[in-house]
Design a protein around this motif. Structure first.
Motif, PDB file in Angstrom:
ATOM      1  N   SER A   1      39.304  61.610  43.769  1.00  0.00           N
ATOM      2  CA  SER A   1      39.526  60.424  44.580  1.00  0.00           C
ATOM      3  C   SER A   1      39.534  59.220  43.593  1.00  0.00           C
ATOM      4  CB  SER A   1      38.188  60.128  45.305  1.00  0.00           C
ATOM      5  OG  SER A   1      36.900  60.051  44.550  1.00  0.00           O
ATOM      6  N   ALA A   2      39.453  59.424  42.312  1.00  0.00           N
ATOM      7  CA  ALA A   2      39.945  58.206  41.514  1.00  0.00           C
ATOM      8  C   ALA A   2      41.219  57.824  41.411  1.00  0.00           C
ATOM      9  CB  ALA A   2      39.385  58.425  39.815  1.00  0.00           C
ATOM     10  N   LEU A   3      42.001  58.817  42.018  1.00  0.00           N
ATOM     11  CA  LEU A   3      43.632  58.578  41.955  1.00  0.00           C
ATOM     12  C   LEU A   3      43.634  57.821  43.020  1.00  0.00           C
ATOM     13  CD1 LEU A   3      45.342  62.062  41.262  1.00  0.00           C
ATOM     14  CD2 LEU A   3      45.753  60.020  40.070  1.00  0.00           C
ATOM     15  N   LEU A   4      43.018  57.987  44.371  1.00  0.00           N
ATOM     16  CA  LEU A   4      43.592  57.296  45.381  1.00  0.00           C
ATOM     17  C   LEU A   4      43.337  55.729  45.294  1.00  0.00           C
ATOM     18  CD1 LEU A   4      42.014  59.876  47.775  1.00  0.00           C
ATOM     19  CD2 LEU A   4      44.360  59.549  46.969  1.00  0.00           C
ATOM     20  N   LEU A   5      44.135  55.078  46.297  1.00  0.00           N
ATOM     21  CA  LEU A   5      43.829  53.651  46.541  1.00  0.00           C
ATOM     22  C   LEU A   5      42.684  53.676  47.631  1.00  0.00           C
ATOM     23  CD1 LEU A   5      47.340  52.426  46.912  1.00  0.00           C
ATOM     24  CD2 LEU A   5      45.951  52.208  44.944  1.00  0.00           C
ATOM     25  N   SER A   6      41.528  53.588  47.229  1.00  0.00           N
ATOM     26  CA  SER A   6      40.477  54.167  48.204  1.00  0.00           C
ATOM     27  C   SER A   6      40.082  52.857  48.819  1.00  0.00           C
ATOM     28  CB  SER A   6      39.257  54.906  47.178  1.00  0.00           C
ATOM     29  OG  SER A   6      38.158  55.290  47.956  1.00  0.00           O
ATOM     30  N   VAL A   7      40.269  52.886  50.244  1.00  0.00           N
ATOM     31  CA  VAL A   7      39.705  51.991  50.994  1.00  0.00           C
ATOM     32  C   VAL A   7      38.928  52.686  52.420  1.00  0.00           C
ATOM     33  CG1 VAL A   7      40.687  49.632  51.099  1.00  0.00           C
ATOM     34  CG2 VAL A   7      42.121  51.632  51.297  1.00  0.00           C
TER      35      VAL A   7
ATOM     36  N   VAL B   1      28.277  42.627  57.006  1.00  0.00           N
ATOM     37  CA  VAL B   1      28.481  44.074  56.768  1.00  0.00           C
ATOM     38  C   VAL B   1      29.379  44.335  55.648  1.00  0.00           C
ATOM     39  CG1 VAL B   1      28.044  44.461  59.268  1.00  0.00           C
ATOM     40  CG2 VAL B   1      30.509  44.085  58.569  1.00  0.00           C
ATOM     41  N   ARG B   2      29.155  45.466  55.141  1.00  0.00           N
ATOM     42  CA  ARG B   2      30.008  46.028  54.332  1.00  0.00           C
ATOM     43  C   ARG B   2      31.354  46.626  54.728  1.00  0.00           C
ATOM     44  NH1 ARG B   2      29.060  50.804  51.010  1.00  0.00           N
ATOM     45  NH2 ARG B   2      27.945  51.635  52.756  1.00  0.00           N
ATOM     46  N   ALA B   3      32.535  46.015  54.227  1.00  0.00           N
ATOM     47  CA  ALA B   3      33.625  46.099  54.659  1.00  0.00           C
ATOM     48  C   ALA B   3      34.773  46.568  53.558  1.00  0.00           C
ATOM     49  CB  ALA B   3      34.072  44.904  55.358  1.00  0.00           C
TER      50      ALA B   3
ATOM     51  N   GLU C   1      34.263  48.615  58.674  1.00  0.00           N
ATOM     52  CA  GLU C   1      32.848  48.141  58.630  1.00  0.00           C
ATOM     53  C   GLU C   1      32.100  49.102  58.646  1.00  0.00           C
ATOM     54  OE1 GLU C   1      33.838  43.889  61.165  1.00  0.00           O
ATOM     55  OE2 GLU C   1      32.597  45.496  61.975  1.00  0.00           O
ATOM     56  N   ARG C   2      30.764  48.959  57.720  1.00  0.00           N
ATOM     57  CA  ARG C   2      29.903  50.287  57.602  1.00  0.00           C
ATOM     58  C   ARG C   2      28.542  49.310  57.949  1.00  0.00           C
ATOM     59  NH1 ARG C   2      31.032  54.194  53.694  1.00  0.00           N
ATOM     60  NH2 ARG C   2      33.146  54.390  53.175  1.00  0.00           N
TER      61      ARG C   2
END
Length: 353
Positions: free
Chosen positions: A8-14, A143-145, A352-353
């Motif tokens: 997942s370090a490769l991904l534009l992780s959002v 909230v975490r977003a 939103e988490r």
């Protein structure tokens, strides 16, 4: 030896909403193509029928070639790009108007307009933008977003990356008109392709067409469009231009192409378009140059990846959505012109988490 950063370090992780594979999605633009019928039950003939996409600021032209008698129906076939939500109006012989708003013509193939709550003759009955039927979804503070990008592929349907919609309590989609809509879980997902199809009630607008032919070639110009680094950069969409560098992804992944168009976290799920404005890919990841430098001693420059457009189109068809397609022929457009095409259908996604 392990491949460089095949994680997942490769991904534009959002990340966004964690969703299991869904049952068959509800009917979409394919049903709209089959047509729907407006039935006059007002007690008198109608001299005019208007049917416009919900959100349009005017009623458009009269669709009736002749008056529609009471208890008669008139069949319409909509453009699949218009989506499933329509505002309908009958103008009766005495000048009164029967109006029904936000009808889902994909789910309800016969729409009846009756004599209930007829507007008097001479009254100005406007389409839904001036009389909204539902409040706008509001982001929740505290909230975490995280954020990503997506684009319209049918009425109320948005394509994005799976990792953009993975692990969130709520997903908000901001349309090109600036209004927020809440996505309805579960999404249709494909873990291998890293794609997700969101159902977003009330979201409508033009869709992007997928390139049908000719086959994509190395060296072709491409445009990436999306919302990178939200909260750091400005809130408007960003356009970057580059080329197709390779016809496969990392470790010869046949589902991806390699591109030089710069992308950042937040671009994930956004459209990659050719210079005709047709989709050739869905932005998915970039190589982590810092980690590669630590492994090889060299800095990898501008190595980015997108899911191939034909793989994304096949995913949509399997999910019950018939994607719009077009041939990429003729002279190339300018990057600015391609950006204007993308702008009308590209959306901002907030998890939103």
């Amino acid at each position: 030896m392990r491949a460089l950063l095949l994680s997942s370090a490769l991904l534009l992780s959002v990340p966004a909403l964690a969703q299991a594979p869904a049952p068959a999605d509800p009917p979409t633009a394919t049903a709209a193509e089959a047509g729907f019928r407006v039935i006059n039950r007002t007690g008198q003939a109608a001299n005019a029928l208007h049917a416009v996409r919900s959100g349009r600021p005017d009623w458009g032209g009269n669709l009736l070639p002749r008056p529609l008698p009471n208890n008669a129906g008139y069949r319409l076939r909509s453009n699949p790009q218009a989506g499933c939500r329509f505002d309908l109006r009958l103008v009766l012989e005495d000048g009164r108007e029967a109006v029904s708003r936000n009808e889902d013509i994909c789910a309800q193939r016969d729409v009846t307009l009756d004599g209930t709550n007829l507007a008097p003759a001479g009254a100005v009955v406007r389409p839904s933008p001036e009389q909204p039927t539902a409040p706008q979804a509001i982001p929740r503070p505290g909230v975490r977003a995280s954020t990503g990008t997506g684009f319209l592929v049918a009425g109320e349907r948005v394509l994005t990356n799976r990792h953009v919609v993975d692990g969130c309590d709520r997903v908000l989609v901001r349309g090109p008109d600036g209004r927020n809509h809440a996505a309805v879980p579960p999404a249709r997902t494909d873990a291998r392709l890293d794609l997700a199809l969101l159902a977003v009630p009330g979201l409508s607008g033009p869709v992007l067409s997928f390139r049908q032919d000719p086959p994509l070639r190395r060296g072709e110009g491409v445009v990436a469009y999306g919302y990178p680094l939200s909260g750091l950069l400005s809130s408007d969409a960003k356009l970057t231009r580059g080329e197709v560098n390779g016809l496969a992804g990392l470790r010869d992944n046949p589902d991806q192409i390699q591109i030089s168009a710069p992308v950042q976290p937040g671009n994930s799920g956004g459209p990659l378009l050719d210079m005709q404005g047709n989709v050739v890919g869905v932005v998915v990841s970039k190589l982590n140059a810092q980690a590669v430098a630590g492994r090889t001693g060299d800095i990898a420059q501008n190595i980015n990846f997108a899911v191939r457009g034909e793989r994304a189109a096949a995913f949509l068809r399997a999910a019950g959505v018939a994607p719009a397609t077009a041939r990429s022929t003729g002279a190339d457009r300018s990057a600015a012109d391609v950006g204007e095409i993308a702008e009308r259908a590209t959306v901002f996604i907030r998890c939103e988490r």
